[in-house]
Structures are given as C-alpha cells and as structure tokens.
Design an enzyme around this catalytic site. Structure first.
Site, short mmCIF file in Angstrom:
data_model
loop_
_atom_site.label_atom_id
_atom_site.label_comp_id
_atom_site.label_asym_id
_atom_site.label_seq_id
_atom_site.Cartn_x
_atom_site.Cartn_y
_atom_site.Cartn_z
N HIS A 46 50.11 39.33 80.14
CA HIS A 46 48.73 39.34 80.61
C HIS A 46 48.45 40.52 81.54
CE1 HIS A 46 48.67 34.66 80.28
NE2 HIS A 46 48.80 35.28 79.11
N TYR A 60 52.52 33.57 92.63
CA TYR A 60 51.91 34.90 92.49
C TYR A 60 51.15 35.24 93.76
CZ TYR A 60 52.17 34.03 87.39
OH TYR A 60 52.57 33.76 86.09
N ASP A 77 48.34 32.92 74.00
CA ASP A 77 49.43 33.90 74.12
C ASP A 77 50.01 34.27 72.76
OD1 ASP A 77 50.78 32.87 77.38
OD2 ASP A 77 49.05 34.12 76.82
#
Ligand SMILES: Cc1cn([C@H]2C[C@H](O)[C@@H](COP(=O)(O)OP(=O)(O)O[C@H]3O[C@H](C)C(=O)[C@H](O)[C@H]3O)O2)c(=O)[nH]c1=O
Length: 181
Positions: free
Chosen positions: A62, A132, A168
């Site tokens: 991504h 993250y 994905d």
C-alpha cells in the site's frame, strides 16, 4: 536507540536498547531528538494498529498517492512479521527495489519507510499486531497499491499468503500503473 540504514538508503531500521532488570525490561521506542538529528520525519499525526489472526496473513502493498504520501514507522507489538518496503520513486537509483526486515515483539525493531515507498507485510505468527506511526492523515481517495507478487519487484516472500483481502489480491501491476500514468 540504534539507527541503521538498510540497503535502500532512505529506509532505516530502528532498534531499541532495552534496559533489563529482574522485572523484565524498559525501552525507548521513539525520540524526536534522535529522529531530527538524522533528518528523519518526527511528526506523526496518526498512530494505527492492525491485528492479523492467522499466520501468513499478507497486507499490502500500500501507499497513498501525492500529495498525501506517508512516512511510516512500522513496529510489531505481538508475534512477528516480515516487513517490506518498495521504492516507487521514479527518479530513485533504487526504483523498484525492495528491502525487508523481520519485526517482532521480541526484537523490538521498527522500520522507517519514507514517502514514495509502498509497504506490506506477511505475518509469521498467529495474532500479529502491527503498530504504525504515520506522518499524513488517512486519505481514502488517495489510497493505492501494487500487487505483492508483481514480477517487476520479485519480492522473495518467506511463505505464500494464507489470508489476504480481495482488495490486496487485485491491486494492479506496476507496469499497468506506469503505462497509464
Ligand atoms: C489505513 C487505514 C484504513 N482505515 C480503514 C479502511 C478499511 O475500512 C479498514 C482496513 O483498511 P485496510 O484494508 O487498508 O487495512 P490494511 O490492509 O491493514 O492496510 C494497512 O496496512 C498496510 C500494510 C499499510 O502499509 C497501510 O498503512 C495500511 O493501508 O480500515 C482507516 O480507517 N484508517 C486508516 O488509516
């Protein structure tokens, strides 16, 4: 903390230096001064977590398109992952090259991934929790991706994915993106 450049010079491996005692350990995992001293991003406006129940869950590859590109600092807070960054900066001498690191709750390593890179990972354990630090607000309209098995990247994943989202599975190949750019 120990900062080491990977073979893609703008991607850094950050390693904590745990202080251990009879209770266990304490480790600093982020310091603005240490990031600033190396010219690295230090303002992360969003922090996120993902949990992948099954071993060999694949998430990615991504990125957010300009002008919403992201710097990410990725860590693994439970279990272990094989974390990948792909250089998608057209002018870069390492364009299309990838680098990977095993991040785990035990090794407390983090991967610093600059703007212009795609990111993905394969979980190596059940219950992998990935953290993250993200420099840019989530902008769904700019969300983009490329196929994890793109032959132009030839990423040497340690195992085939057992679980991944349809989104994905269906990202374009880099060749398709560049052809229509
Ligand atoms: C990234 C993001 C997603 N979402 C929503 C959108 C979906 O409804 C749901 C799951 O999103 P997604 O399928 O994109 O989650 P992942 O596949 O784990 O994607 C993440 O993992 C890959 C490896 C990354 O590098 C990105 O940081 C991030 O895209 O959360 C949000 O609400 N905020 C966010 O910042």
């Amino acid at each position: 903390m120990l900062f080491t450049r990977t073979d893609l010079k703008d991607v850094w491996l950050l390693e904590a230096s745990p202080i251990r005692d009879e209770r266990g350990s304490f480790a600093r995992t982020f310091c603005v001064d240490e990031m600033e001293a190396r010219g690295l991003e230090h303002c992360f406006v969003q922090h996120s977590l993902s949990r992948s129940a099954a071993k060999h869950t694949l998430r990615g590859l991504h990125f957010q398109r300009a002008p919403h590109e992201e710097v990410k600092v990725v860590s693994c807070l439970n279990g272990a992952i094989w974390d990948v960054a792909v250089d998608l900066r057209p002018q870069s001498p390492t364009y299309c090259r990838w680098t990977a690191a095993e991040l785990s709750a035990d090794n407390m390593r983090q991967l610093y991934i600059p703007k212009g890179f795609a990111h993905g990972f394969l979980s190596l354990t059940e219950g992998a929790v990935v953290g993250y630090l993200i420099s840019t607000r989530y902008h769904p309209a700019s969300a983009a991706g490329i196929r994890y098995d793109d032959p132009a990247l030839a990423i040497d994943w340690p195992a085939a994915p057992a679980v991944m989202s349809e989104k994905d599975r269906n990202w374009p190949l880099l060749a398709d993106i560049t052809r229509h750019a």
